[in-house]
Design an enzyme around this catalytic site. Structure first.
Site, PDB file in Angstrom:
ATOM      1  N   GLU A 147       2.483 -50.267  13.212  1.00 38.63           N
ATOM      2  CA  GLU A 147       3.040 -50.171  14.560  1.00 38.63           C
ATOM      3  C   GLU A 147       4.062 -51.296  14.683  1.00 38.63           C
ATOM      4  O   GLU A 147       3.712 -52.447  14.893  1.00 38.63           O
ATOM      5  CB  GLU A 147       1.931 -50.273  15.619  1.00 38.63           C
ATOM      6  CG  GLU A 147       0.967 -49.107  15.583  1.00 38.63           C
ATOM      7  CD  GLU A 147      -0.044 -49.131  16.712  1.00 38.63           C
ATOM      8  OE1 GLU A 147       0.162 -49.901  17.683  1.00 38.63           O
ATOM      9  OE2 GLU A 147      -1.040 -48.398  16.623  1.00 38.63           O
ATOM     10  N   GLU A 195      -3.398 -45.476  24.022  1.00 39.67           N
ATOM     11  CA  GLU A 195      -3.312 -45.303  25.470  1.00 39.67           C
ATOM     12  C   GLU A 195      -3.693 -43.883  25.886  1.00 39.67           C
ATOM     13  O   GLU A 195      -3.181 -43.325  26.845  1.00 39.67           O
ATOM     14  CB  GLU A 195      -1.906 -45.645  25.984  1.00 39.67           C
ATOM     15  CG  GLU A 195      -1.582 -47.115  25.971  1.00 39.67           C
ATOM     16  CD  GLU A 195      -1.378 -47.672  24.570  1.00 39.67           C
ATOM     17  OE1 GLU A 195      -2.156 -48.557  24.145  1.00 39.67           O
ATOM     18  OE2 GLU A 195      -0.460 -47.220  23.891  1.00 39.67           O
ATOM     19  N   ILE A 216      -8.347 -43.033  18.185  1.00 40.12           N
ATOM     20  CA  ILE A 216      -6.906 -43.230  18.030  1.00 40.12           C
ATOM     21  C   ILE A 216      -6.397 -44.326  18.955  1.00 40.12           C
ATOM     22  O   ILE A 216      -5.337 -44.893  18.720  1.00 40.12           O
ATOM     23  CB  ILE A 216      -6.113 -41.935  18.273  1.00 40.12           C
ATOM     24  CG1 ILE A 216      -6.249 -41.476  19.732  1.00 40.12           C
ATOM     25  CG2 ILE A 216      -6.517 -40.843  17.294  1.00 40.12           C
ATOM     26  CD1 ILE A 216      -5.264 -40.396  20.128  1.00 40.12           C
ATOM     27  N   TYR A 268      -0.467 -39.634  15.904  1.00 40.86           N
ATOM     28  CA  TYR A 268      -1.897 -39.422  16.051  1.00 40.86           C
ATOM     29  C   TYR A 268      -2.166 -37.925  16.144  1.00 40.86           C
ATOM     30  O   TYR A 268      -1.302 -37.134  16.548  1.00 40.86           O
ATOM     31  CB  TYR A 268      -2.424 -40.106  17.313  1.00 40.86           C
ATOM     32  CG  TYR A 268      -2.298 -41.611  17.281  1.00 40.86           C
ATOM     33  CD1 TYR A 268      -3.143 -42.374  16.498  1.00 40.86           C
ATOM     34  CD2 TYR A 268      -1.318 -42.258  18.040  1.00 40.86           C
ATOM     35  CE1 TYR A 268      -3.022 -43.761  16.461  1.00 40.86           C
ATOM     36  CE2 TYR A 268      -1.191 -43.633  18.003  1.00 40.86           C
ATOM     37  CZ  TYR A 268      -2.047 -44.386  17.219  1.00 40.86           C
ATOM     38  OH  TYR A 268      -1.922 -45.741  17.176  1.00 40.86           O
ATOM     39  N   ARG A 300       4.966 -50.806  25.923  1.00 41.02           N
ATOM     40  CA  ARG A 300       4.045 -50.060  26.773  1.00 41.02           C
ATOM     41  C   ARG A 300       3.891 -50.718  28.134  1.00 41.02           C
ATOM     42  O   ARG A 300       3.272 -50.152  29.027  1.00 41.02           O
ATOM     43  CB  ARG A 300       2.682 -49.925  26.096  1.00 41.02           C
ATOM     44  CG  ARG A 300       1.929 -51.221  25.930  1.00 41.02           C
ATOM     45  CD  ARG A 300       0.579 -51.011  25.253  1.00 41.02           C
ATOM     46  NE  ARG A 300      -0.161 -52.255  25.173  1.00 41.02           N
ATOM     47  CZ  ARG A 300      -1.363 -52.368  24.609  1.00 41.02           C
ATOM     48  NH1 ARG A 300      -1.924 -51.300  24.074  1.00 41.02           N
ATOM     49  NH2 ARG A 300      -1.986 -53.512  24.581  1.00 41.02           N
ATOM     50  N   GLY A 323      -3.169 -57.683  16.886  1.00 42.91           N
ATOM     51  CA  GLY A 323      -3.322 -59.118  17.009  1.00 42.91           C
ATOM     52  C   GLY A 323      -2.319 -59.866  17.857  1.00 42.91           C
ATOM     53  O   GLY A 323      -2.609 -60.968  18.299  1.00 42.91           O
ATOM     54  N   GLU A 349      -8.112 -49.473  14.597  1.00 43.72           N
ATOM     55  CA  GLU A 349      -8.369 -50.741  15.291  1.00 43.72           C
ATOM     56  C   GLU A 349      -9.804 -50.847  15.820  1.00 43.72           C
ATOM     57  O   GLU A 349     -10.028 -51.315  16.942  1.00 43.72           O
ATOM     58  CB  GLU A 349      -7.365 -50.925  16.437  1.00 43.72           C
ATOM     59  CG  GLU A 349      -5.926 -50.883  15.997  1.00 43.72           C
ATOM     60  CD  GLU A 349      -4.947 -50.956  17.160  1.00 43.72           C
ATOM     61  OE1 GLU A 349      -5.380 -51.253  18.288  1.00 43.72           O
ATOM     62  OE2 GLU A 349      -3.755 -50.716  16.935  1.00 43.72           O
ATOM     63  N   TYR A 370       7.488 -48.072  16.472  1.00 41.49           N
ATOM     64  CA  TYR A 370       6.476 -47.650  17.455  1.00 41.49           C
ATOM     65  C   TYR A 370       6.928 -48.103  18.847  1.00 41.49           C
ATOM     66  O   TYR A 370       6.919 -49.306  19.117  1.00 41.49           O
ATOM     67  CB  TYR A 370       5.126 -48.280  17.115  1.00 41.49           C
ATOM     68  CG  TYR A 370       3.965 -47.624  17.793  1.00 41.49           C
ATOM     69  CD1 TYR A 370       3.241 -46.616  17.162  1.00 41.49           C
ATOM     70  CD2 TYR A 370       3.576 -48.009  19.066  1.00 41.49           C
ATOM     71  CE1 TYR A 370       2.157 -46.023  17.791  1.00 41.49           C
ATOM     72  CE2 TYR A 370       2.493 -47.410  19.690  1.00 41.49           C
ATOM     73  CZ  TYR A 370       1.790 -46.425  19.046  1.00 41.49           C
ATOM     74  OH  TYR A 370       0.728 -45.832  19.670  1.00 41.49           O
TER      75      TYR A 370
END
Length: 810
Positions: A346, A102, A99, A52, A352, A281, A176, A381
């Protein structure tokens, strides 16, 4: 260097390539560690790194931009791009404006949200600001600030793109955007939404009275139309359901217009590289909600947009519980954007959430399955873990765990897996990028059944017998599509809204999950396919209306079949063909004898009422069940097999003696193939696999002896079939990962790797296979036999160690 997207493939300098990328966030890694991360990326076999480019990071104050790192070294975007090139790596950049990632504010600057937030934020129907990061996409102040950001970042990207001699090969456009409405279950009612909705209605309907007739409203003109209800208030009538349909369709045009606008802005500022957008998704280890997200972009699919849609493949874990999800997701994306390559933008390589500890073993299974399911590229990712700059992390200071690299570029247990997978992909690259499925069965995907991100409860007032939103998962996603995978049935997926008749006509049997609602053009497509000679399996309903709630009974009229009632019962059972007491769902539509029009009865309820029929239409035939089976009992398997068997199609290219081993085979034009065989269970299972020889159609057994063999838990074999090794010598199959091949006139040397509990077997064939007289595996002779014109080599795998197989040629 040139990079292109065309013909369902990625091309590098004119050659089809598998896009091997890894996510490395320069702004989350100390500047002095950039080279260590890029060294490791190159060593792992990556060709590309992705990151990003946060608007908030590079414009910390309004009008103050920093791309050179004069004050904060980690803002040296130009330096980052230069270092990527120095390490022989190409770049993917993702400059937003959104972006997510997080990053606090999803990448929008604090100054922007503080100063303009109250005016640009999404709002409810009552005018309340919607919590979260979403903004009104067409707010003038928002687009003005985005334009200024693009004025600075796009020329920089343009000067560093491949056509200018730089390393940038692709760019993401926003990220997204559909999740803001989907996760909040809330549309935006602020700013110019009402004006845009009214403009949409004026294009959609010829007159306001046409709309009023469907909605049950009495608006004097379009300009007086009120926006639909939000929240979870149940629909009060069919008319409200009709309005809701248009509301969902409207938002699809908004997302399309927004992304087209951003693309135009980027192109006007000199960016020429291919562009893509992300599709999320997976939720808690399941992908059943993914189709909701992809349908949000229907307006772009239907107009042939240049935008490639990448997949967020984040399964969290792999097991028999979700082993079908990744294939379904890939198939839906392929169906929706035919002609573009499947790309996992991704691709899980870490987590995460700290409670989701990604196991390299599970990820290896997932990676191999993803190749078998048609991916032509992915972006690990995350490849590198990072740390959030103070006040910038959505989750605090930490960012991602269990990645191949730590923030200090330390290598974890995931690193060897990534390096090994990349070596295998490069070794088999022409086969992987060219292989495709052979299927005589198709399943139809119908987008309106997933247009539900803003949906409300559907009570009886809607008049629906079957609400797609409530049954699509057990009936379609975890029902029909899961059982096809359990049975190792080869099928393709087609988008019913876009598929041409010629595309459907290639298949002997087509399955349509269908409720009371289906638009007239799609009903006619099903009838045309059937009349032309195909076999249609349609369940659980024959539609009686369009999505707009306008009456439409084309299929019912053509079949001469009109339900005369419905059976609602606890623990419903039906008899289907010779299979008795088959579990099904309520309600069950029933048909009187007079309505059958000569059709064959194929299913009955417990009281003997007809609930399934088969008949002829033109040159073809149809099978209809007035209920759905799903897949949650062992008794469902033979029923599906019976229905599939009516087609006369070849159902399997590869098979297994136990349903615990999943198999698939993909073929190339040059008569080679790729075989995937996997045990998704957490215990060892025994069986053998058979597959179709891509050259002569012979059925081959693996192991070659035709004996059953143990398949280790959570493990997959991804074997090339009929891969040329040397003149007149081909690799028929191999249970090891093939990491390298070196051959000359006197010797073939291969690097192998495999699970220690999996039998090693490598089979050679071809007119010159007899030249293989001796073999050594790490300096020792393996077991060899010479059945017919083939050479079979058997061995044991070492634990987590590569092995060198040398074949001496006479």
């Amino acid at each position: 260097m040139s990079f292109a997207v065309r013909n369902s493939s990625f091309y590098l300098d004119g050659t089809r390539t598998f896009l091997l990328s890894g996510e490395v966030h320069y702004f989350r890694i100390r500047r002095e560690l950039w080279d260590r991360h890029l060294d490791a990326a190159a060593d792992a076999g990556l060709r590309t790194v992705s990151s990003y480019v946060p608007w908030a990071w590079h414009e910390p104050e309004e009008g103050v931009f920093d791309f050179s790192g004069d004050v904060t070294p980690e803002r040296d975007l130009l330096g980052w791009i230069e270092r990527c090139k120095a390490h022989g790596l190409t770049c993917i950049v993702k400059p937003g404006p959104f972006i997510l990632a997080e990053f606090r504010g999803a990448g929008l600057p604090d100054w922007f949200l503080d100063r303009y937030g109250p005016r640009v934020k999404m709002r409810t129907r009552g005018g309340t600001i919607v919590a979260g990061d979403g903004v009104s996409l067409f707010n003038k102040e928002y687009l003005e600030k985005v334009g200024r950001w693009y004025d600075r970042i796009m020329p920089l990207i343009s000067r560093s793109q491949d056509s200018a001699g730089g390393p940038i090969i692709m760019m993401q456009v926003c990220n997204e955007i559909g999740v803001f409405s989907w996760l909040a279950h809330q549309a935006d009612y602020g700013n110019a939404v009402q004006e845009r909705f009214i403009a949409y209605l004026k294009r959609r309907f010829s007159a306001v009275n046409e709309m009023n007739g469907l909605w049950g409203t009495a608006f004097a003109d379009f300009d007086s139309v009120e926006l639909p209800q939000d929240g979870m208030v149940p629909y009060q009538s069919r008319g409200e359901k009709a309005c809701d349909y248009e509301w969902h369709c409207f938002w699809r045009t908004c997302y399309g217009d927004y992304l087209r606008l951003l693309c135009t802005m980027a192109r006007e500022r000199g960016v020429t590289v291919p562009v893509y957008h992300n599709l999320p998704g997976w939720i808690f280890g399941s992908g059943y909600d993914f189709p909701v997200n992809i349908t949000m972009y229907d307006d772009l699919f239907s107009t042939g947009s240049e935008i490639l849609f990448g997949i967020d493949h984040i399964p969290e874990f792999q097991s028999h519980r979700n082993f079908h999800d990744d294939r379904i997701i890939n198939d839906i994306v392929s169906a929706k954007q035919a002609g573009k390559p499947l790309f996992a933008a991704e691709f899980q390589c870490g987590s995460r959430e700290h409670h989701v500890e990604t196991s390299p073993r599970e990820m290896e299974l997932f990676y191999k399955a993803s190749i078998a399911n048609g991916l032509k590229g992915w972006n690990y990712y995350m490849f590198s873990q990072g740390r959030n700059v103070r006040h910038k992390g959505h989750s605090g200071g930490t960012f991602y765990w269990f990645t191949p690299l730590t923030p200090e570029a330390g290598r974890t247990s995931a690193f060897p897996l990534v390096r090994r997978m990349n070596r295998m992909i490069k070794t088999l690259e022409p086969l992987i990028v060219e292989a495709s499925r052979k299927a005589e069965i198709a399943v139809l995907f119908y987008s309106p059944y997933y247009a539900s991100e803003l949906g409300r409860p559907v009570p009886a007032a809607s008049g629906l017998m079957f609400n797609a939103w409530s049954i699509r998962r057990p009936a379609f996603f975890d029902g029909l599509l899961r059982i096809l995978q359990v049975l190792n049935i080869e099928y393709d997926m087609l988008d019913l809204g876009q598929a041409a008749g010629a595309a459907m006509s290639r298949y002997r049997q087509v399955w349509a999950f269908c409720t009371d609602e289906m638009n007239a053009p799609e009903q006619q497509k099903l009838l045309d396919y059937t009349s032309a000679g195909g076999q249609l399996v349609i369940f659980p309903c024959l539609p009686d209306r369009e999505l707009s709630q306008k009456p439409c009974t084309l299929i019912r009229e053509a079949f001469g079949a009109h339900p005369d009632g419905a059976v609602v019962m606890d623990s419903p059972l039906i008899d289907v063909y010779e299979h008795l007491d088959v579990r099904c769902a309520s309600p069950i539509l029933t048909y009187s004898g007079e309505s059958l029009n000569g059709a064959e009865i194929v299913a009955r309820t417990l009281n003997g009422s007809v609930c399934g029929l088969a008949g002829n239409l033109g040159k073809g035939s149809f099978i209809h069940l007035g209920t759905w089976l799903g897949f949650d009992t062992e008794g469902h398997k033979p029923v599906y097999e019976k229905l599939l068997g009516q087609s006369g199609a070849r159902l399997q290219q590869a098979a297994s003696s136990t349903y615990h081993v999943t198999v698939r085979e993909r073929f190339t034009p040059d008569k080679s193939a790729l075989l995937f065989a996997a045990n998704y269970y957490n215990e060892e299972h025994t069986g053998k696999v058979t597959y179709t020889h891509p050259g002569n159609g012979e059925i081959i057994s693996l192991p070659y002896s035709q004996k059953e063999m143990p398949w280790p838990p959570l493990y997959a074999v991804l074997s090339p079939l009929c891969l040329s090794l040397a003149e007149g010598i081909s690799l028929l199959h191999c249970t090891s990962d093939l990491l390298s091949i070196d051959a000359d006139d006197n010797q073939i040397v291969m690097t192998l790797f495999g699970d220690r509990d999996l039998e090693g077997e490598l089979v050679l064939e071809g007119p010159q296979a007899g030249r293989v007289k001796t073999a050594t595996l790490d300096g020792r002779p393996p077991e060899m036999s010479f059945p017919g014109h083939r050479v079979v080599i058997r061995y044991s795998h070492l634990h987590k160690k590569e092995m060198i197989l040398s074949l001496e040629l006479s």
